[in-house]
Design a protein around this motif. Structure first.
Motif, PDB file in Angstrom:
ATOM      1  N   HIS A   8       0.881  -1.173   0.000  1.00  0.00           N
ATOM      2  CA  HIS A   8       0.000   0.000   0.000  1.00  0.00           C
ATOM      3  C   HIS A   8       0.920   1.225   0.000  1.00  0.00           C
ATOM      4  N   GLU A  11       1.734   3.576   3.015  1.00  0.00           N
ATOM      5  CA  GLU A  11       2.104   2.976   4.309  1.00  0.00           C
ATOM      6  C   GLU A  11       3.626   2.948   4.412  1.00  0.00           C
ATOM      7  N   ARG A  50      -2.526   4.906  -1.343  1.00  0.00           N
ATOM      8  CA  ARG A  50      -2.609   3.480  -1.049  1.00  0.00           C
ATOM      9  C   ARG A  50      -2.635   2.649  -2.336  1.00  0.00           C
ATOM     10  N   HIS A  93       2.962  -3.356   6.955  1.00  0.00           N
ATOM     11  CA  HIS A  93       1.829  -2.451   6.697  1.00  0.00           C
ATOM     12  C   HIS A  93       1.646  -1.473   7.852  1.00  0.00           C
ATOM     13  N   THR A  94       0.742  -0.494   7.641  1.00  0.00           N
ATOM     14  CA  THR A  94       0.311   0.405   8.724  1.00  0.00           C
ATOM     15  C   THR A  94      -1.215   0.453   8.683  1.00  0.00           C
TER      16      THR A  94
END
Ligand SMILES: [Zn+2]
Length: 296
Positions: A8, A11, A50, A93-94
């Protein structure tokens, strides 16, 4: 083993985790092969988005194909050229935009090898992930064990999440004996495995007064936030329906009714222990570590 970030594109914590990891003086792989892919969705990173330029979510485009859309082709290239050659992987990821996640590992815990790998990372919370169709994790499950590390917020660097990410990757590499274990690293980290989790949603639309943070323990009946209008009248309360720990939250102080506000993980044991552990890990990583080098 591969480590990938920015599937993404917005992120960014994972990009920083890999960048710092690779420059640490003591970071040496002594067995096996380590493949770092610091930016998978280059287009998304450049555009601070994203998504892919074709508006597709790359993490819903696996396994993809070499003749499909741009997202399908990139997914397929990563899968064929990196993932398929690996026994293990960690995808960084975040939380989504305006949402923060407490550092956590998500993985298919029904598989014993993956469960042990997830525990070896040393994040305070481990969640059994619902494997999303089209995700890298879903495409890789047959031959490659994949952990998903979720920490921090999109478009931000979060120091704690970055340090925990670096330390976690090193822990896994030591566990797999790809890096020699030394002293403190041998000390086994305890992770708490959540039974399940759910989001608490806004009971009204309005302005949010938030009383809880990431990592806080909540008890059934606790008022997590009040939602009011712009003249100060309370319109609704956001109440915990079960004991648990906050592992994700939305950060904008304005909500619409039914919007997801707090992600709560539920544990079989007392959730107080989990909160204490989180505090302890935070202190260890931020207060006692001046540089990333000391993480090794
Ligand atoms: Zn993501």
């Amino acid at each position: 083993m591969f480590v990938s970030a920015a599937v993404h594109g917005d992120e960014l914590n994972g990009v920083e985790i890999i960048r710092r990891l690779l420059t640490l003086k003591n970071f040496k792989i002594t067995k096996g092969t380590f493949i770092a892919v610091p930016i998978v969705n280059v287009y998304g990173v450049v555009n601070q988005s994203r998504y892919m330029p074709d508006r597709r979510d790359l993490n819903r485009s696996f396994p993809g194909s070499d003749k499909g859309s741009l997202a399908a082709r990139l997914a397929n290239t990563l899968l064929k050229e990196v993932v398929a050659h690996c026994d293990y992987g960690i995808d960084l990821h975040t939380g989504a935009i305006h949402r923060s996640n407490l550092p956590q590992i998500r993985a298919n815990l029904a598989d014993d090898v993956t469960l042990e790998l997830a525990k070896s990372f040393g994040a305070p919370v481990v969640l059994n992930s619902e494997i999303l169709e089209g995700s890298l994790e879903a495409a890789a499950t047959c031959d490659t064990r994949v952990l998903v590390y979720e920490a921090g917020e999109a478009l931000r660097f979060d120091e704690l999440s970055i340090r925990m990410g670096i330390k976690g990757i090193v822990n896994v590499l030591c566990y797999l004996k790809m890096m020699p274990s030394r002293g403190a690293r041998v000390k086994k980290a305890t992770s708490f495995i959540a039974d399940n989790s759910s989001w608490i949603r806004a009971s009204a639309s309005g302005i949010v007064a938030n009383y809880f943070n990431l990592g806080d323990q909540v008890k059934m009946g606790d008022v997590l936030a009040d939602i009011g209008n712009h003249y100060g009248k309370t319109l609704g309360q956001v109440i915990a329906m079960k004991d648990g720990v906050i592992i994700g939250k939305q950060n904008i102080p304005l909500v619409q009714e039914c919007e997801a506000m707090f992600h709560i993980a539920f544990f079989s044991g007392p959730s107080q222990q989990v909160s204490k552990k989180i505090e302890h890990v935070e202190q260890e990583l931020v207060v006692n570590t001046e540089s990333s080098e000391q993480l090794l």
